[in-house]
Design a protein around this motif. Structure first.
Motif, PDB file in Angstrom:
ATOM      1  N   LEU A 264      33.687  12.833 -86.473  1.00  0.00           N
ATOM      2  CA  LEU A 264      33.213  13.631 -87.608  1.00  0.00           C
ATOM      3  C   LEU A 264      31.701  13.606 -87.813  1.00  0.00           C
ATOM      4  O   LEU A 264      31.100  14.649 -88.085  1.00  0.00           O
ATOM      5  CB  LEU A 264      33.883  13.150 -88.903  1.00  0.00           C
ATOM      6  CG  LEU A 264      33.520  13.998 -90.127  1.00  0.00           C
ATOM      7  CD1 LEU A 264      34.229  15.337 -90.091  1.00  0.00           C
ATOM      8  CD2 LEU A 264      33.821  13.272 -91.432  1.00  0.00           C
ATOM      9  N   LEU A 265      31.097  12.436 -87.709  1.00  0.00           N
ATOM     10  CA  LEU A 265      29.724  12.324 -88.218  1.00  0.00           C
ATOM     11  C   LEU A 265      28.690  13.008 -87.344  1.00  0.00           C
ATOM     12  O   LEU A 265      27.666  13.469 -87.845  1.00  0.00           O
ATOM     13  CB  LEU A 265      29.355  10.844 -88.415  1.00  0.00           C
ATOM     14  CG  LEU A 265      30.258  10.068 -89.378  1.00  0.00           C
ATOM     15  CD1 LEU A 265      29.791   8.639 -89.498  1.00  0.00           C
ATOM     16  CD2 LEU A 265      30.293  10.728 -90.742  1.00  0.00           C
ATOM     17  N   ALA A 266      28.926  13.045 -86.033  1.00  0.00           N
ATOM     18  CA  ALA A 266      27.953  13.653 -85.133  1.00  0.00           C
ATOM     19  C   ALA A 266      28.581  14.832 -84.408  1.00  0.00           C
ATOM     20  O   ALA A 266      29.779  14.837 -84.120  1.00  0.00           O
ATOM     21  CB  ALA A 266      27.461  12.624 -84.116  1.00  0.00           C
ATOM     22  N   ASN A 267      27.775  15.827 -84.140  1.00  0.00           N
ATOM     23  CA  ASN A 267      28.196  16.967 -83.327  1.00  0.00           C
ATOM     24  C   ASN A 267      27.978  16.596 -81.860  1.00  0.00           C
ATOM     25  O   ASN A 267      26.837  16.423 -81.435  1.00  0.00           O
ATOM     26  CB  ASN A 267      27.349  18.184 -83.708  1.00  0.00           C
ATOM     27  CG  ASN A 267      27.683  19.406 -82.872  1.00  0.00           C
ATOM     28  OD1 ASN A 267      28.230  19.288 -81.780  1.00  0.00           O
ATOM     29  ND2 ASN A 267      27.354  20.569 -83.386  1.00  0.00           N
ATOM     30  N   PRO A 268      29.056  16.462 -81.088  1.00  0.00           N
ATOM     31  CA  PRO A 268      28.891  15.947 -79.724  1.00  0.00           C
ATOM     32  C   PRO A 268      28.094  16.883 -78.821  1.00  0.00           C
ATOM     33  O   PRO A 268      27.613  16.461 -77.775  1.00  0.00           O
ATOM     34  CB  PRO A 268      30.337  15.786 -79.230  1.00  0.00           C
ATOM     35  CG  PRO A 268      31.139  16.704 -80.079  1.00  0.00           C
ATOM     36  CD  PRO A 268      30.454  16.767 -81.414  1.00  0.00           C
ATOM     37  N   VAL A 269      27.956  18.131 -79.209  1.00  0.00           N
ATOM     38  CA  VAL A 269      27.232  19.085 -78.365  1.00  0.00           C
ATOM     39  C   VAL A 269      25.721  18.968 -78.560  1.00  0.00           C
ATOM     40  O   VAL A 269      24.941  19.095 -77.622  1.00  0.00           O
ATOM     41  CB  VAL A 269      27.698  20.526 -78.654  1.00  0.00           C
ATOM     42  CG1 VAL A 269      26.920  21.526 -77.806  1.00  0.00           C
ATOM     43  CG2 VAL A 269      29.189  20.662 -78.404  1.00  0.00           C
TER      44      VAL A 269
END
Lengths: 86, 86
Positions: free
Chosen positions: B68-73
């Motif tokens: 949730l906390l980070a956008n993996p892209v």
């Protein structure tokens, strides 16, 4: 002059409602993470600056926090580190 | 179960354009701060969570970053610390 990297954390004051943090806390619960309490979301700022010394870079970075990076009414800031940029 | 405080820093990847950071860099120059180079603005997240141990709290917090906390892209995250909450 040396180039330094400064790292600042700006967080909403604990007395201030943080709707973004509440939304994250709720979403974590929905995802199945139990036992999540208060969540607060602030800003992390990394900046490169030229200064004569680490002390001067630190002083500049604190001035930047006071004048632009943090809202003095609603936020607290912490200068987490100043180090020579690689 | 013990209550822990976890601190996460989520930053835009260096390969990703960061318009907010560019705006801050420009504004600092306008305010008279010379020698400011690249600025990048990310999120600082502080959360309270219950876990059986610091290692378990750390594992949970890393999962939260992934899910949730980070956008993996577009973003990288760092779990900066996990400590028993006061």
């Amino acid at each position: 002059m040396t180039r330094f990297r400064a790292r600042v954390r700006v967080m909403p004051r604990s007395s201030i409602l943080d709707p973004q943090g509440q939304a994250v806390s709720h979403a974590l619960g929905e995802l199945g993470f139990g036992g999540v309490g208060e969540v607060r979301v602030g800003r992390a700022v990394e900046l490169l600056l030229d200064a004569a010394s680490a002390d001067a870079a630190r002083a500049d970075a604190l001035q930047m926090c006071e004048r632009l990076l943090a809202n003095p009414v609603t936020e607290d800031y912490v200068l987490e580190g100043v180090e020579p940029a690689a």
